[in-house]
Design an enzyme around this catalytic site. Sequence first.
Site, PDB file in Angstrom:
ATOM      1  N   ALA A   1       0.878  -1.175   0.000  1.00  0.00           N
ATOM      2  CA  ALA A   1       0.000   0.000   0.000  1.00  0.00           C
ATOM      3  C   ALA A   1       0.911   1.220   0.000  1.00  0.00           C
ATOM      4  O   ALA A   1       2.086   1.119   0.348  1.00  0.00           O
ATOM      5  CB  ALA A   1      -0.870  -0.015   1.253  1.00  0.00           C
TER       6      ALA A   1
ATOM      7  N   GLY B   1       0.459  -5.068   0.645  1.00  0.00           N
ATOM      8  CA  GLY B   1      -0.741  -4.993  -0.190  1.00  0.00           C
ATOM      9  C   GLY B   1      -0.509  -5.538  -1.585  1.00  0.00           C
ATOM     10  O   GLY B   1      -1.442  -5.996  -2.235  1.00  0.00           O
TER      11      GLY B   1
ATOM     12  N   GLU C   1      -1.057  -9.119  -1.278  1.00  0.00           N
ATOM     13  CA  GLU C   1      -2.494  -9.315  -1.022  1.00  0.00           C
ATOM     14  C   GLU C   1      -3.298  -9.187  -2.304  1.00  0.00           C
ATOM     15  O   GLU C   1      -4.277  -9.906  -2.506  1.00  0.00           O
ATOM     16  CB  GLU C   1      -2.972  -8.328   0.039  1.00  0.00           C
ATOM     17  CG  GLU C   1      -2.378  -8.649   1.404  1.00  0.00           C
ATOM     18  CD  GLU C   1      -2.742  -7.613   2.444  1.00  0.00           C
ATOM     19  OE1 GLU C   1      -2.305  -6.457   2.322  1.00  0.00           O
ATOM     20  OE2 GLU C   1      -3.463  -7.955   3.385  1.00  0.00           O
TER      21      GLU C   1
ATOM     22  N   GLU D   1       4.215  -5.932   6.925  1.00  0.00           N
ATOM     23  CA  GLU D   1       3.488  -4.882   7.638  1.00  0.00           C
ATOM     24  C   GLU D   1       3.876  -4.782   9.110  1.00  0.00           C
ATOM     25  O   GLU D   1       3.849  -3.697   9.687  1.00  0.00           O
ATOM     26  CB  GLU D   1       1.987  -5.116   7.525  1.00  0.00           C
ATOM     27  CG  GLU D   1       1.411  -4.839   6.145  1.00  0.00           C
ATOM     28  CD  GLU D   1       1.492  -6.028   5.211  1.00  0.00           C
ATOM     29  OE1 GLU D   1       2.305  -6.935   5.461  1.00  0.00           O
ATOM     30  OE2 GLU D   1       0.771  -6.016   4.211  1.00  0.00           O
TER      31      GLU D   1
HETATM   32  N1  T1G Z   1       4.751   3.321   0.054  1.00  0.00           N
HETATM   33  C1  T1G Z   1       5.243   4.492  -0.405  1.00  0.00           C
HETATM   34  N2  T1G Z   1       6.525   4.687  -0.803  1.00  0.00           N
HETATM   35  C2  T1G Z   1       7.348   3.609  -0.730  1.00  0.00           C
HETATM   36  C3  T1G Z   1       6.916   2.350  -0.262  1.00  0.00           C
HETATM   37  C4  T1G Z   1       5.553   2.227   0.131  1.00  0.00           C
HETATM   38  N3  T1G Z   1       5.038   1.069   0.549  1.00  0.00           N
HETATM   39  N4  T1G Z   1       7.983   1.505  -0.325  1.00  0.00           N
HETATM   40  C5  T1G Z   1       9.021   2.196  -0.801  1.00  0.00           C
HETATM   41  N5  T1G Z   1       8.655   3.464  -1.049  1.00  0.00           N
HETATM   42  C6  T1G Z   1       9.504   4.537  -1.596  1.00  0.00           C
HETATM   43  C7  T1G Z   1      10.627   4.909  -0.653  1.00  0.00           C
HETATM   44  O1  T1G Z   1      10.178   5.869   0.287  1.00  0.00           O
HETATM   45  C8  T1G Z   1      11.633   5.490  -1.620  1.00  0.00           C
HETATM   46  O2  T1G Z   1      11.140   6.780  -1.970  1.00  0.00           O
HETATM   47  C9  T1G Z   1      11.471   4.613  -2.850  1.00  0.00           C
HETATM   48  O3  T1G Z   1      10.161   4.016  -2.738  1.00  0.00           O
HETATM   49  C10 T1G Z   1      12.502   3.517  -2.956  1.00  0.00           C
HETATM   50  O4  T1G Z   1      12.450   2.790  -1.721  1.00  0.00           O
HETATM   51  C11 T1G Z   1      -2.721  -2.877   3.218  1.00  0.00           C
HETATM   52  C12 T1G Z   1      -1.029  -1.717   4.899  1.00  0.00           C
HETATM   53  C13 T1G Z   1      10.179  -2.085  -1.818  1.00  0.00           C
HETATM   54  C14 T1G Z   1      12.059  -3.391  -0.773  1.00  0.00           C
HETATM   55  O5  T1G Z   1       6.480  -2.335   3.894  1.00  0.00           O
HETATM   56  O6  T1G Z   1      10.640  -2.545   1.807  1.00  0.00           O
HETATM   57  O7  T1G Z   1       0.943  -2.764   2.248  1.00  0.00           O
HETATM   58  O8  T1G Z   1      13.165   8.125  -1.259  1.00  0.00           O
HETATM   59  O9  T1G Z   1      14.837   3.288  -1.042  1.00  0.00           O
HETATM   60  O10 T1G Z   1      16.022  -0.178  -1.139  1.00  0.00           O
HETATM   61  O11 T1G Z   1      -1.626  -4.778   4.025  1.00  0.00           O
HETATM   62  O12 T1G Z   1      11.195   0.178  -0.282  1.00  0.00           O
HETATM   63  O13 T1G Z   1      12.916   7.370  -3.648  1.00  0.00           O
HETATM   64  O14 T1G Z   1      11.340   9.111  -2.696  1.00  0.00           O
HETATM   65  O15 T1G Z   1      13.502   1.446   0.107  1.00  0.00           O
HETATM   66  O16 T1G Z   1      15.138  -0.738  -3.506  1.00  0.00           O
HETATM   67  C15 T1G Z   1       3.943  -2.823   3.017  1.00  0.00           C
HETATM   68  C16 T1G Z   1       8.247  -1.121   2.096  1.00  0.00           C
HETATM   69  C17 T1G Z   1       3.308  -1.466   3.130  1.00  0.00           C
HETATM   70  C18 T1G Z   1       7.458  -2.369   1.744  1.00  0.00           C
HETATM   71  C19 T1G Z   1      12.523  -1.351  -2.137  1.00  0.00           C
HETATM   72  N6  T1G Z   1       5.104  -2.747   2.166  1.00  0.00           N
HETATM   73  N7  T1G Z   1       9.268  -0.864   1.088  1.00  0.00           N
HETATM   74  O17 T1G Z   1      13.726  -1.138  -1.468  1.00  0.00           O
HETATM   75  O18 T1G Z   1      14.255   1.188  -2.309  1.00  0.00           O
HETATM   76  S1  T1G Z   1       1.915  -1.475   4.199  1.00  0.00           S
HETATM   77  C20 T1G Z   1       6.310  -2.472   2.706  1.00  0.00           C
HETATM   78  C21 T1G Z   1      10.425  -1.597   1.085  1.00  0.00           C
HETATM   79  C22 T1G Z   1       0.778  -2.434   3.388  1.00  0.00           C
HETATM   80  C23 T1G Z   1      -1.389  -3.580   3.338  1.00  0.00           C
HETATM   81  C24 T1G Z   1      -0.411  -2.833   4.169  1.00  0.00           C
HETATM   82  C25 T1G Z   1      11.459  -1.139   0.106  1.00  0.00           C
HETATM   83  C26 T1G Z   1      11.529  -2.021  -1.174  1.00  0.00           C
HETATM   84  P1  T1G Z   1      12.205   7.925  -2.431  1.00  0.00           P
HETATM   85  P2  T1G Z   1      13.828   2.201  -1.139  1.00  0.00           P
HETATM   86  P3  T1G Z   1      14.886  -0.248  -2.133  1.00  0.00           P
END
Ligand code: T1G
Length: 651
Positions: free
Chosen positions: A61, A100, A103, A123
């Site tokens: 998400a 998400g 999901e 999450e």
């Molecule tokens: N939402 C918004 N921005 C995100 C994002 C996210 N989920 N994940 C990464 N970014 C942005 C980050 O801020 C950065 O921005 C750029 O992408 C590159 O990220 C309903 C509620 C995917 C493994 O927890 O683990 O889904 O600085 O530097 O090292 O159940 O990002 O370039 O402007 O980390 O290659 C669940 C979180 C969300 C995954 C990539 N998902 N992200 O790693 O790049 S909650 C996560 C990561 C959810 C649902 C629930 C990593 C990555 P900018 P990066 P990276």
Amino acid sequence: MTVSVHTDGPVAFVEIDNPPVNAASHAVRAGLMDALAQTEADTAVQAVVLLCAGRTFVAGADVREFGKPPVAPLLPDVVLALEGATKPWIAALHGTALGGGLEIALGCAYRVAVPTARMGLPEVALGLLPGAGGTVRLPRLIGAMPALDMMASGKPVGAARAFELGLVDAVREGDVRTAAHAFALEIIDVDMPVPLSARDVPEFDAGALHQRIVAIEAKARGQNSPKAVCEAVLNATRMDASEALAAERALFLRLKDDPQSRALRHIFFAERSVGKSLPDGSALPLEHIGVVGGGTMGAGIAVAALLAGLRVTMVERDADAVAAGRTRVVEVLDGSFKRGVLSEDGHAHCLEAFSGSVDYGALAEADLVIEAVFEDMDVKHAVFEALDAVVKPEAVLATNTSYLDVGQIAQAVARPARVIGLHFFSPAHIMKLLELVIPVGADPDAVATGAALGKRLRKITVPSGVCDGFIGNRIMSAYRRACEYMIEDGALPADVDQAMRGFGFPMGIFEMQDLAGLDISWAMRKRQSATRDPAERYVDIADQLCEQGRFGRKTGLGWYLYDGKSAQVDPEVTALIEATSARKGITRTPLSEDEIMGRILDVMQAEGRAILAEGIAARAEDIDVVMVNGYGFPRWRGGPMFMTSEQGAEI
Ligand code: T1G
Ligand code: NAD
């Protein structure tokens, strides 16, 4: 176009293009609903491939939306709609299908992955739980226990493991679009699988599940999200899907507003935005790194650079020290290989890329040289003078000093602007934190090159100005002093350590000093004694311990008594502390855990405010990133500065 649809014969391709990680933003969710309606209405379409442009399938998400009121269509509703499609949707997984994103894939009839794809529900690391049906569908697909493990750990699995679990239907080589297209043609005439929410959770061992839940809740300490994950999985096994989905939603909304989740989201974004305040400079190419000093830190830094694919030349004082440094490097590489962290080829490549010498001339072609020699200004000056005579004019010179003035070290070379500080944390090949120390007048290109090295080593690189201890060690010195005041006033080391553990630190300050060795800070205090402010309160208890040769774990005696692994309260230390209080005419008064932690946080926050006011740190969140990633500050509390902003919130 965030979500586009095009067809190729009986197969429709729904492509999401929402850089950088295809987060399931409102535009993505609305686009998916439109694509679903379009493909359902198109009688020529018999199967739908859902894929993403760029480097990854939907990585979750859009966490940036969490602070704002939710806007329909909500992700759980999108997943439910996809699950109700009359034509089979195939999720084509590449990159990291997380949260998400996974999901959404669980709402599809099938999942096809390329071998390099990874998928997970992380999450919990954001203080949340999967809130779009993952806690209901995943146990129904792969079983209660594997689903619990995935969601409580937040750790992703690779494609092969996913296939073993039944999380994906196929792992196919090559381009993910081609692979999913071929799979779609294979299943077009096959009856659609039963939607996951219409299935039961496969048979499981209730006793084993209960035991796993007990272990997870114990490990969670004060953190709420792992416990919520356990509750959601139990719901999935006891309720029908619609009831369990409603229960999941309630749990998710509760966690989303929990200060712990706000803290974890704060740190998540703070870690990704550090260094955005750096001066504009262009990084020099980095292929060959020099490391002077092959001790604890030099060897760790060398390994970190080797693992990042860089060539490393280590220089030491003499042949024996070179051999000792090489041995430390090889031992760490062997360990990484044995643990499966490093492939056989990677191991061989690292060994080939490493060389050791006593001759500083071996560094003539290095792009950047880091010294990690004794913490002594004269030794460091001698090393930098020697380097200045041999390295190429554009090479960047860096010091790994813990406390010394980087600007003063820089005076040893003809062009001080080329000198920066790269303060790694031990073990340097594992700890993600790196303080990039920027002396006044440093060349922006040298600073940019230091930042580029940090990124190459996959470090979290926090810029810092020059002061005693930079950001982290300075704050630690401040709260260490406060803790020593407290044990002189009436607390005992075990009280302070218990209070810190209860707050969420992995260990207390006194246990940590015993682990690191009391002699290191003793040497620093002796060095600083000449300039210490006589008016400032000084507690000499640690000096007394060191004078008795009590240096901590390595001598079996320190603040605690060590018989093997465990730390015991030592009556002799208690007596020494009480005698010191008496000698200073202090009437000892015990302190509660809350009072102890209150004082520690006050000192951390005061020092943090001073560090900001002096321009040592550019942003309050940089201080949080340092304390969480280098000093054990509990992630789910967000950091000392975040707690200031949340003052009064019980977290
Ligand atoms: N939402 C918004 N921005 C995100 C994002 C996210 N989920 N994940 C990464 N970014 C942005 C980050 O801020 C950065 O921005 C750029 O992408 C590159 O990220 C309903 C509620 C995917 C493994 O927890 O683990 O889904 O600085 O530097 O090292 O159940 O990002 O370039 O402007 O980390 O290659 C669940 C979180 C969300 C995954 C990539 N998902 N992200 O790693 O790049 S909650 C996560 C990561 C959810 C649902 C629930 C990593 C990555 P900018 P990066 P990276
Ligand atoms: P160490 O004693 O383990 O290693 C220092 C090495 O430097 C020794 O192997 C020594 O032979 C070598 N050396 C000394 N003079 C030299 C010279 N003139 N030329 C080449 N090599 C020389 O020390 P360490 O723990 O690795 O610390 C090194 C530096 O890193 C210090 O400045 C320290 O403050 C800093 N640091 C240490 C830690 C830590 O936790 N140990 C963390 C961050 C930074």
